[in-house]
Design a protein around this motif. Structure first.
Motif, PDB file in Angstrom:
ATOM      1  N   TRP A  33       0.950  -1.407  -0.048  1.00 53.99           N
ATOM      2  CA  TRP A  33       0.099   0.249  -0.050  1.00 53.99           C
ATOM      3  C   TRP A  33       0.939   1.294   0.005  1.00 53.99           C
ATOM      4  CZ3 TRP A  33      -1.502  -4.043   3.475  1.00 53.99           C
ATOM      5  CH2 TRP A  33      -2.573  -4.812   2.936  1.00 53.99           C
ATOM      6  N   GLY A  37       0.162   5.048   1.367  1.00 52.26           N
ATOM      7  CA  GLY A  37       0.976   5.722   2.206  1.00 52.26           C
ATOM      8  C   GLY A  37       1.416   7.036   1.952  1.00 52.26           C
ATOM      9  N   TYR A  40      -1.796   9.280   2.442  1.00 50.64           N
ATOM     10  CA  TYR A  40      -1.816   9.555   3.775  1.00 50.64           C
ATOM     11  C   TYR A  40      -1.007  10.396   4.483  1.00 50.64           C
ATOM     12  CZ  TYR A  40      -3.175   8.068   8.940  1.00 50.64           C
ATOM     13  OH  TYR A  40      -3.164   8.268  10.075  1.00 50.64           O
ATOM     14  N   GLY A  81      -6.922   6.613  11.049  1.00 52.94           N
ATOM     15  CA  GLY A  81      -5.906   5.951  11.308  1.00 52.94           C
ATOM     16  C   GLY A  81      -5.400   5.203  10.031  1.00 52.94           C
ATOM     17  N   TRP A  82      -4.111   4.947  10.086  1.00 51.13           N
ATOM     18  CA  TRP A  82      -3.432   4.404   9.040  1.00 51.13           C
ATOM     19  C   TRP A  82      -4.110   2.971   8.512  1.00 51.13           C
ATOM     20  CZ3 TRP A  82      -1.020   3.920   4.833  1.00 51.13           C
ATOM     21  CH2 TRP A  82      -0.406   2.803   4.265  1.00 51.13           C
ATOM     22  N   HIS A  83      -4.495   2.049   9.384  1.00 53.46           N
ATOM     23  CA  HIS A  83      -5.006   0.729   8.950  1.00 53.46           C
ATOM     24  C   HIS A  83      -6.408   1.033   8.627  1.00 53.46           C
ATOM     25  CE1 HIS A  83      -1.845  -0.789  11.680  1.00 53.46           C
ATOM     26  NE2 HIS A  83      -1.861  -1.471  10.726  1.00 53.46           N
ATOM     27  N   THR A  84      -7.206   2.058   9.046  1.00 53.39           N
ATOM     28  CA  THR A  84      -8.598   2.537   8.514  1.00 53.39           C
ATOM     29  C   THR A  84      -8.254   3.038   6.913  1.00 53.39           C
ATOM     30  OG1 THR A  84      -9.348   2.970  10.670  1.00 53.39           O
ATOM     31  CG2 THR A  84     -10.469   3.803   8.790  1.00 53.39           C
ATOM     32  N   VAL A  86      -6.071   2.277   4.947  1.00 53.00           N
ATOM     33  CA  VAL A  86      -5.987   1.274   3.925  1.00 53.00           C
ATOM     34  C   VAL A  86      -7.195   0.558   3.963  1.00 53.00           C
ATOM     35  CG1 VAL A  86      -4.860  -1.071   3.962  1.00 53.00           C
ATOM     36  CG2 VAL A  86      -3.575   0.717   4.752  1.00 53.00           C
ATOM     37  N   ALA A  87      -8.092   0.383   4.831  1.00 53.49           N
ATOM     38  CA  ALA A  87      -9.311  -0.571   4.483  1.00 53.49           C
ATOM     39  C   ALA A  87     -10.193   0.337   3.789  1.00 53.49           C
ATOM     40  CB  ALA A  87     -10.041  -0.723   5.867  1.00 53.49           C
ATOM     41  N   SER A  89      -9.356   2.430   1.275  1.00 50.95           N
ATOM     42  CA  SER A  89      -8.822   2.315  -0.042  1.00 50.95           C
ATOM     43  C   SER A  89      -9.316   1.106  -0.690  1.00 50.95           C
ATOM     44  CB  SER A  89      -7.376   2.398  -0.093  1.00 50.95           C
ATOM     45  OG  SER A  89      -6.629   2.155  -1.097  1.00 50.95           O
ATOM     46  N   SER A 138      -2.795  -3.355  -4.461  1.00 45.59           N
ATOM     47  CA  SER A 138      -1.733  -3.357  -3.570  1.00 45.59           C
ATOM     48  C   SER A 138      -0.853  -2.021  -3.396  1.00 45.59           C
ATOM     49  CB  SER A 138      -0.777  -4.589  -3.989  1.00 45.59           C
ATOM     50  OG  SER A 138       0.360  -4.761  -3.349  1.00 45.59           O
ATOM     51  N   GLY A 140      -2.623   0.566  -3.201  1.00 45.33           N
ATOM     52  CA  GLY A 140      -3.506   1.698  -2.874  1.00 45.33           C
ATOM     53  C   GLY A 140      -3.690   2.768  -3.560  1.00 45.33           C
TER      54      GLY A 140
END
Length: 432
Positions: A33, A37, A40, A81-84, A86-87, A89, A138, A140
């Motif tokens: 991702w 990144g 973000y 947050g970062w993981h959110t 990614v989710a 995306s 992959s 993002g």
């Protein structure tokens, strides 16, 4: 043998989905991702008071390369947050992919009387195996979203599946095509390459849609300027022309005409040669979309324009090649329209299948370190040759596939099936 029961279809689809998931899990080339990144980090840096284009991703030289309007659209990332991120995306790309399959594949399933949910599921698995699609998820990236935005205008021009000029059916009492151009305008303001679709609307005399697209792009760009005036000035006067910020032109992932020229003669700037190649491609594109427009085949016109955008852009990374997807589907559709057993049917379906397999194969990376040889020229630009071949040879369909109204599948009886075909064809928006 085709599964004919619900249980058989469910079992087959489950096995195919598991196999696809295993393949995607073990195949090399996961991108971590990276691009989401960059997005973000850029938004976090910008909202903290930093300059929009000063941010670079850790352990790299890559920063934000889109117009300021794109950064404005991504501002909600500052709240999650970062993981959110990614989710979100992954979810947005999955929704865009579902819309594309609904527009491109579902009409084929309906026309041939195939089970629709089974066809949709199989097509989804096949879509996930394509290298441009794998990389979009992959990295993002935003490619599938932009493609869906652009094809939403085709959907509106075709009558939105519920009405349109001459169909006698409207949305809320209005011709749905009046909104066509908004998707193209937003995509062009977000990332410049889709602006070629505005040229398509002009060439095919869709003047109203072209005006809507231009006004939308201009308004979105103005919004970006109001939100980030200094960054806008820097982007439009300097950063836009600095391709080094995006990456090396000669990198094997660059499957554009400029990329091929840069690999062939890295010591030569090649701007003049690239300019001539772009003019030749645009001339071919204009000829082909005129033929598509004369036949009433709007979707093929959009597909040809997507191919052209990949060829003429200075940089077309592999993940940008999702724009080839409509052409691949239409090539298969053209084959399926031919009589069973005919040579033309076999040739078209073989070409579509071969193009699909190659675009799944990551074959261009074999020549990653050997781009100047003859093998590097041919093999290292394989995806470019597929794109060019589709632009040259994609058939124009005399009776284009349009989105159909929701309704029952055709009956099994021959007489009823013929009657159903006459009714559904006559009900397609835009059919004359």
């Amino acid at each position: 043998m085709k599964p004919t029961t619900t249980a058989g279809r469910a079992g087959t689809l489950t096995a195919l989905a598991v196999a696809t998931g295993v393949f995607l899990a073990v195949i090399p080339g996961h991108r971590g991702w990276f691009d989401v990144g960059v997005y973000y980090g850029t938004v976090q840096h910008w909202t903290a008071g930093g300059a929009l284009y000063d941010y670079t991703h850790p352990n790299s030289t890559m920063g934000f390369t889109y117009p300021p309007f794109a950064a404005v659209c991504m501002l909600p990332m500052a709240l999650i947050g970062w993981h959110t991120a990614v989710a979100v995306s992954v979810t947005l790309s999955a929704l865009a992919a579902a819309a594309l399959l609904l527009w491109l594949v579902d009409p084929i399933a309906r026309r041939h009387g195939w089970n629709r949910w089974f066809t949709f599921g199989v097509a989804g698995c096949l879509l996930g195996l394509l290298e441009p699609v794998r990389d979009t998820f992959s990295f993002g990236q935003v490619n599938l979203l932009l493609l869906a935005l652009v094809l939403s205008d085709w959907w509106l021009l075709a009558g939105a599946g519920r009405g349109g000029a001459g169909s006698g059916r409207t949305i809320a009492g209005r011709d749905p095509s009046r909104y066509a151009g908004i998707g193209i305008g937003l995509a062009a303001a977000f990332k410049l390459t889709p602006a070629v679709f505005i040229l398509y609307l002009l060439v095919t005399r869709r003047r109203r849609a072209a005006l809507v697209a231009t006004a939308t792009a201009a308004g979105a760009t103005l919004l970006g300027r109001l939100a980030a005036p200094q960054a806008s000035h820097a982007f439009w006067t300097d950063l836009l022309w600095n391709t080094d910020r995006v990456g090396s032109l000669s990198y094997v992932s660059n499957q554009s005409l400029q990329g091929m020229i840069a690999r062939l003669a890295p010591q030569v700037a090649g701007h003049a040669l690239w300019g001539l190649a772009v003019l030749a491609v645009l001339a071919l594109w204009a000829y082909r979309v005129h033929r598509a427009a004369a036949a009433g085949d709007e979707l093929t016109g959009f597909a040809l324009t997507g191919l052209t955008s990949c060829l003429i852009s200075p940089i077309t990374w592999i993940h940008h090649l999702v724009w080839v997807l409509p052409a691949l589907v239409l090539l298969a559709d053209a084959g399926l329209r031919e009589p069973v057993g005919s040579g033309r049917r076999r040739r078209l379906l073989t070409a579509a299948g071969a193009g699909y397999v190659v675009l799944c194969s990551s074959v261009v990376w074999i020549w990653r370190f050997d781009t100047a040889s003859v093998g590097g020229l041919l093999g290292g630009s394989t995806y470019l040759w597929i794109t060019l071949g589709l632009l040259i040879a994609l058939p124009v369909r005399p009776l284009p596939a349009r989105p159909l109204r929701a309704g029952p599948l055709p009956p099994a009886g021959p007489a009823d099936a013929r009657r159903h075909e006459r009714l559904t064809v006559s009900s397609e928006p835009g059919t004359r």
